[in-house]
Design a protein around this motif. Structure first.
Motif, PDB file in Angstrom:
ATOM      1  N   TRP A  58       0.840  -1.190   0.000  1.00  0.00           N
ATOM      2  CA  TRP A  58       0.000   0.000   0.000  1.00  0.00           C
ATOM      3  C   TRP A  58       0.884   1.253   0.000  1.00  0.00           C
ATOM      4  CZ3 TRP A  58       1.290  -2.859   4.174  1.00  0.00           C
ATOM      5  CH2 TRP A  58       1.723  -2.213   5.324  1.00  0.00           C
ATOM      6  N   ILE A  59       0.339   2.343  -0.483  1.00  0.00           N
ATOM      7  CA  ILE A  59       1.072   3.611  -0.512  1.00  0.00           C
ATOM      8  C   ILE A  59       0.661   4.461   0.685  1.00  0.00           C
ATOM      9  CG2 ILE A  59       1.402   5.772  -1.780  1.00  0.00           C
ATOM     10  CD1 ILE A  59       1.228   4.247  -4.352  1.00  0.00           C
ATOM     11  N   ALA A  60       1.662   5.022   1.362  1.00  0.00           N
ATOM     12  CA  ALA A  60       1.409   5.879   2.523  1.00  0.00           C
ATOM     13  C   ALA A  60       2.469   6.961   2.569  1.00  0.00           C
ATOM     14  CB  ALA A  60       1.417   5.056   3.810  1.00  0.00           C
ATOM     15  N   LYS A  61       2.229   7.977   3.371  1.00  0.00           N
ATOM     16  CA  LYS A  61       3.228   9.033   3.524  1.00  0.00           C
ATOM     17  C   LYS A  61       4.484   8.465   4.189  1.00  0.00           C
ATOM     18  CE  LYS A  61       0.802  13.433   3.459  1.00  0.00           C
ATOM     19  NZ  LYS A  61       0.626  14.731   4.140  1.00  0.00           N
ATOM     20  N   HIS A  92      11.706  12.515  -4.447  1.00  0.00           N
ATOM     21  CA  HIS A  92      11.018  13.698  -4.990  1.00  0.00           C
ATOM     22  C   HIS A  92       9.513  13.636  -4.764  1.00  0.00           C
ATOM     23  CE1 HIS A  92      14.793  14.901  -6.767  1.00  0.00           C
ATOM     24  NE2 HIS A  92      14.869  13.772  -7.427  1.00  0.00           N
ATOM     25  N   SER A  93       9.104  12.881  -3.729  1.00  0.00           N
ATOM     26  CA  SER A  93       7.683  12.840  -3.366  1.00  0.00           C
ATOM     27  C   SER A  93       7.591  12.755  -1.846  1.00  0.00           C
ATOM     28  CB  SER A  93       6.987  11.632  -3.998  1.00  0.00           C
ATOM     29  OG  SER A  93       7.123  10.481  -3.195  1.00  0.00           O
ATOM     30  N   ASP A  94       6.359  12.710  -1.332  1.00  0.00           N
ATOM     31  CA  ASP A  94       6.138  12.577   0.104  1.00  0.00           C
ATOM     32  C   ASP A  94       5.684  11.175   0.479  1.00  0.00           C
ATOM     33  OD1 ASP A  94       6.627  15.367   0.596  1.00  0.00           O
ATOM     34  OD2 ASP A  94       4.661  15.768  -0.298  1.00  0.00           O
ATOM     35  N   TYR A  95       5.744  10.245  -0.479  1.00  0.00           N
ATOM     36  CA  TYR A  95       5.129   8.934  -0.274  1.00  0.00           C
ATOM     37  C   TYR A  95       6.099   7.787  -0.501  1.00  0.00           C
ATOM     38  CZ  TYR A  95       0.644  11.280   0.084  1.00  0.00           C
ATOM     39  OH  TYR A  95      -0.392  12.081   0.504  1.00  0.00           O
ATOM     40  N   ALA A  96       5.683   6.620  -0.007  1.00  0.00           N
ATOM     41  CA  ALA A  96       6.467   5.395  -0.158  1.00  0.00           C
ATOM     42  C   ALA A  96       5.523   4.217  -0.371  1.00  0.00           C
ATOM     43  CB  ALA A  96       7.333   5.163   1.077  1.00  0.00           C
ATOM     44  N   LEU A  97       6.052   3.175  -0.994  1.00  0.00           N
ATOM     45  CA  LEU A  97       5.321   1.920  -1.135  1.00  0.00           C
ATOM     46  C   LEU A  97       5.690   1.039   0.057  1.00  0.00           C
ATOM     47  CD1 LEU A  97       3.579  -0.046  -2.840  1.00  0.00           C
ATOM     48  CD2 LEU A  97       5.703  -0.796  -3.939  1.00  0.00           C
ATOM     49  N   LEU A 149       2.647  15.318  -9.232  1.00  0.00           N
ATOM     50  CA  LEU A 149       2.254  14.116  -9.966  1.00  0.00           C
ATOM     51  C   LEU A 149       2.633  12.849  -9.195  1.00  0.00           C
ATOM     52  CD1 LEU A 149       3.242  15.195 -13.591  1.00  0.00           C
ATOM     53  CD2 LEU A 149       0.926  14.783 -12.726  1.00  0.00           C
ATOM     54  N   LEU A 150       3.842  12.845  -8.616  1.00  0.00           N
ATOM     55  CA  LEU A 150       4.262  11.672  -7.851  1.00  0.00           C
ATOM     56  C   LEU A 150       3.364  11.462  -6.628  1.00  0.00           C
ATOM     57  CD1 LEU A 150       8.155  11.994  -8.004  1.00  0.00           C
ATOM     58  CD2 LEU A 150       6.788  10.148  -8.973  1.00  0.00           C
ATOM     59  N   ASN A 151       3.025  12.549  -5.970  1.00  0.00           N
ATOM     60  CA  ASN A 151       2.143  12.436  -4.808  1.00  0.00           C
ATOM     61  C   ASN A 151       0.755  11.936  -5.190  1.00  0.00           C
ATOM     62  OD1 ASN A 151       4.079  13.239  -2.976  1.00  0.00           O
ATOM     63  ND2 ASN A 151       3.432  15.384  -2.929  1.00  0.00           N
ATOM     64  N   SER A 152       0.349  12.199  -6.421  1.00  0.00           N
ATOM     65  CA  SER A 152      -0.979  11.762  -6.861  1.00  0.00           C
ATOM     66  C   SER A 152      -1.042  10.261  -7.109  1.00  0.00           C
ATOM     67  CB  SER A 152      -1.382  12.510  -8.133  1.00  0.00           C
ATOM     68  OG  SER A 152      -0.591  12.092  -9.236  1.00  0.00           O
ATOM     69  N   LEU A 153       0.113   9.603  -7.115  1.00  0.00           N
ATOM     70  CA  LEU A 153       0.121   8.155  -7.331  1.00  0.00           C
ATOM     71  C   LEU A 153      -0.737   7.419  -6.309  1.00  0.00           C
ATOM     72  CD1 LEU A 153       3.874   7.364  -8.158  1.00  0.00           C
ATOM     73  CD2 LEU A 153       1.920   7.115  -9.679  1.00  0.00           C
ATOM     74  N   ARG A 154      -0.854   7.981  -5.115  1.00  0.00           N
ATOM     75  CA  ARG A 154      -1.621   7.301  -4.071  1.00  0.00           C
ATOM     76  C   ARG A 154      -3.087   7.149  -4.458  1.00  0.00           C
ATOM     77  NH1 ARG A 154      -1.300  12.645  -2.809  1.00  0.00           N
ATOM     78  NH2 ARG A 154      -3.062  13.651  -1.731  1.00  0.00           N
ATOM     79  N   HIS A 155      -3.550   8.001  -5.368  1.00  0.00           N
ATOM     80  CA  HIS A 155      -4.955   7.946  -5.773  1.00  0.00           C
ATOM     81  C   HIS A 155      -5.204   6.934  -6.890  1.00  0.00           C
ATOM     82  CE1 HIS A 155      -5.723  11.371  -3.263  1.00  0.00           C
ATOM     83  NE2 HIS A 155      -4.942  12.175  -3.964  1.00  0.00           N
ATOM     84  N   ILE A 156      -4.161   6.603  -7.653  1.00  0.00           N
ATOM     85  CA  ILE A 156      -4.377   5.766  -8.837  1.00  0.00           C
ATOM     86  C   ILE A 156      -3.705   4.393  -8.738  1.00  0.00           C
ATOM     87  CG2 ILE A 156      -4.645   7.762 -10.354  1.00  0.00           C
ATOM     88  CD1 ILE A 156      -1.778   7.401 -11.265  1.00  0.00           C
ATOM     89  N   ALA A 157      -2.754   4.241  -7.824  1.00  0.00           N
ATOM     90  CA  ALA A 157      -2.043   2.960  -7.719  1.00  0.00           C
ATOM     91  C   ALA A 157      -2.804   2.006  -6.810  1.00  0.00           C
ATOM     92  CB  ALA A 157      -0.636   3.183  -7.190  1.00  0.00           C
ATOM     93  N   SER A 158      -2.928   0.771  -7.246  1.00  0.00           N
ATOM     94  CA  SER A 158      -3.540  -0.264  -6.420  1.00  0.00           C
ATOM     95  C   SER A 158      -2.762  -1.557  -6.613  1.00  0.00           C
ATOM     96  CB  SER A 158      -5.008  -0.469  -6.801  1.00  0.00           C
ATOM     97  OG  SER A 158      -5.123  -0.910  -8.139  1.00  0.00           O
ATOM     98  N   PHE A 159      -2.747  -2.386  -5.588  1.00  0.00           N
ATOM     99  CA  PHE A 159      -1.930  -3.597  -5.618  1.00  0.00           C
ATOM    100  C   PHE A 159      -2.740  -4.775  -5.102  1.00  0.00           C
ATOM    101  CE2 PHE A 159       0.708   0.121  -4.855  1.00  0.00           C
ATOM    102  CZ  PHE A 159       1.652   0.019  -5.854  1.00  0.00           C
ATOM    103  N   GLU A 160      -2.726  -5.855  -5.880  1.00  0.00           N
ATOM    104  CA  GLU A 160      -3.373  -7.081  -5.448  1.00  0.00           C
ATOM    105  C   GLU A 160      -2.450  -7.833  -4.489  1.00  0.00           C
ATOM    106  OE1 GLU A 160      -6.413  -8.020  -6.228  1.00  0.00           O
ATOM    107  OE2 GLU A 160      -6.765  -6.303  -7.551  1.00  0.00           O
ATOM    108  N   ASP A 161      -3.026  -8.462  -3.482  1.00  0.00           N
ATOM    109  CA  ASP A 161      -2.233  -9.296  -2.595  1.00  0.00           C
ATOM    110  C   ASP A 161      -1.668 -10.480  -3.380  1.00  0.00           C
ATOM    111  OD1 ASP A 161      -3.022  -7.599  -0.630  1.00  0.00           O
ATOM    112  OD2 ASP A 161      -4.005  -9.117   0.624  1.00  0.00           O
TER     113      ASP A 161
END
Length: 464
Positions: free
Chosen positions: A223-226, A251-256, A302-314
């Motif tokens: 999951w993506i989080a700050k 260059h963003s505020d987020y991590a996987l 744009l990089l910070n917006s990844l949290r809205h569009i990225a999804s990951f299946e278990d």
């Protein structure tokens, strides 16, 4: 089809053939004609290379012993070429253990298994499953050979899990003189303890016995989080998950954030391997950097917006299937391991430097934890550690980028990963390892003339 030559063409070809015949009769040319063809060697990223005088792949122990005894100049063992540091390059002899492959024997009672040292880690999981065993933990890349992995203290993540080397219970070593040493806690114990992380400087390992456990299955959740929130919750993330790490998007505020835990749930339908393990995520960031690096503010949005569009299946499956990921984007890497409690502060300082200096990079920074061990040259000797890995795409300049960041690792008493890039030598390294002299003494006794030392090893071990 018939080939028609003019009289002039026929005379020209005859003259060339005559000249070659004359040249080959001279001592110098004759020697060149008989000289063996040299084959260059390169590592996985292309950052290391050499032109060895000989590249040998002995088929059994006797051939290996003879190859070591007869070799002129330096000898370096080579595995899958996945080390980024200069452990392998030599103009002497490269020794491949590609024929030393597979499961050799096992003990169902103790859950130990012995493999030929050249076995790729990727082949160990299925072989162990067949005999009712599994590795306690694995790194997320399984291209390495077993000998290469333990020689560099390769590791996965998890506060209760140590490196591959800490699970070695015995090994066989061929020394510079061709002597074969069987080593464990009872036989040649001093050599055994040092050889569990040897950098290939003590000899050539041919067999490795590992302490394993019963087979198990894992669920991977991403999951993506700050980044800052993940750092603030490090204790919670590492306590509630058996294996936890994060890939910090520069260059963003987020991590996987990535968590692996044992499960008995069935496996979902298979995914495309290219989309597993965050590869699709990394590829998207690469494309964004290509078109957005000239506009830092817009890139960050744009990089910070990844949290809205990225999804990951278990992902769910046998442990060895879930630990390992396909790595189809090549890179160079620098990694340091520091006392676990310094991890958050060190990462924050690295990210601040990248932001303030707008350092050119797009590859995520890998952040992991490893349990302490008792091996003299292990990065984790005597201390629970946080490992931070900085990457750069293989066709981008990594020298200046790594040079800017490396002093931050030094500030936090970081120990460099032996298989990855760093600039330290023996004078800098010795104070970081309380049992440094223990390893140096074993190496001197086994290889007093330095047959297994190339220029890089001579530098980091302080051998003239």
């Amino acid at each position: 089809m018939a080939m028609h030559l003019t009289r002039r063409q026929l005379l020209q070809q005859a003259a060339v053939a005559g000249a070659l015949a004359t040249l080959s009769s001279t001592p110098v040319m004759a020697q060149l004609v008989r000289a063996p063809r040299l084959i260059p060697w390169r590592n996985w990223s292309g950052g290391q290379s050499c032109l060895p005088q000989a590249r040998l792949a002995p088929k059994n122990l006797d051939e290996l012993i003879q190859a070591i005894r007869k070799a002129e100049g330096k000898v370096r063992p080579v595995g899958s070429a996945h080390s980024f540091s200069a452990l392998v390059p030599t103009d002497g002899t490269l020794l491949s253990l590609s024929y030393f492959n597979g499961l050799l024997e096992y003990d169902a009672g103790t859950l130990q298994a012995e493999f030929a040292a050249g076995t790729p880690m990727s082949r160990m999981g299925p072989a162990l499953k067949e005999i009712g065993q599994a590795l306690h933990n694995m790194s997320d890349i399984d291209y390495q050979t077993l000998a290469g992995a333990i020689s560099t203290s390769t590791h996965g993540t998890g506060v209760n899990f140590s490196s591959y080397s800490a699970h070695v219970t015995g090994l066989q070593l061929v020394t510079a003189s061709g002597e074969v040493l069987d080593c464990d806690n009872r036989r040649n114990p001093e050599v055994f303890n040092a050889a569990r992380v040897s950098l290939g400087a003590l000899g050539v390992a041919t067999r490795v016995r590992m302490q394993n456990r019963t087979p198990y299955r894992l669920r991977e959740r991403q999951w993506i989080a700050k980044t800052e929130e993940l750092l603030e919750d490090v204790e919670k993330n590492t306590r509630e998950n058996q294996h936890w790490e994060m890939l910090v998007v520069t260059h963003s505020d987020y991590a996987l954030s990535i968590a692996l835990n044992e499960t008995s749930d069935p496996s979902p339908p298979p995914q495309d391997p290219a989309e597993e393990g965050g590869n699709e995520f990394v590829s998207f960031i690469e494309k964004l950097d290509k078109y957005g690096s000239d506009f830092p503010a817009a890139r960050r949005v744009l990089l910070n917006s990844l949290r809205h569009i990225a999804s990951f299946e278990d992902r769910i499956g046998d442990s060895y299937e879930i630990y390992a990921n396909v790595r189809n984007v090549r890179f160079n890497e620098m990694e340091y391991s520091l006392p676990a409690e310094y991890g958050p502060a060190c990462l924050r300082e690295i990210l601040k430097l990248i932001r303030d200096k707008d350092l050119r990079t797009w590859f995520p920074i890998e952040y992991r934890y490893v349990k302490a061990d008792d091996i003299p040259l292990s990065m984790f000797e005597g201390r629970d550690s946080c490992s931070i890995s900085v990457h750069q795409h293989y066709n981008m300049d990594h020298h200046n980028f790594f040079a800017a960041i490396e002093p931050i690792f030094w500030k936090y008493a970081g120990r460099p990963h032996w298989g990855k890039l760093h600039t330290l030598n023996a004078r800098n390294l010795q104070p970081l390892y309380p049992r440094w002299e223990e390893f140096v003494g074993v190496r001197q006794e086994l290889d007093p003339r330095g047959k297994f030392l190339n220029a890089h090893l001579s530098s980091i071990l302080g051998v003239a």
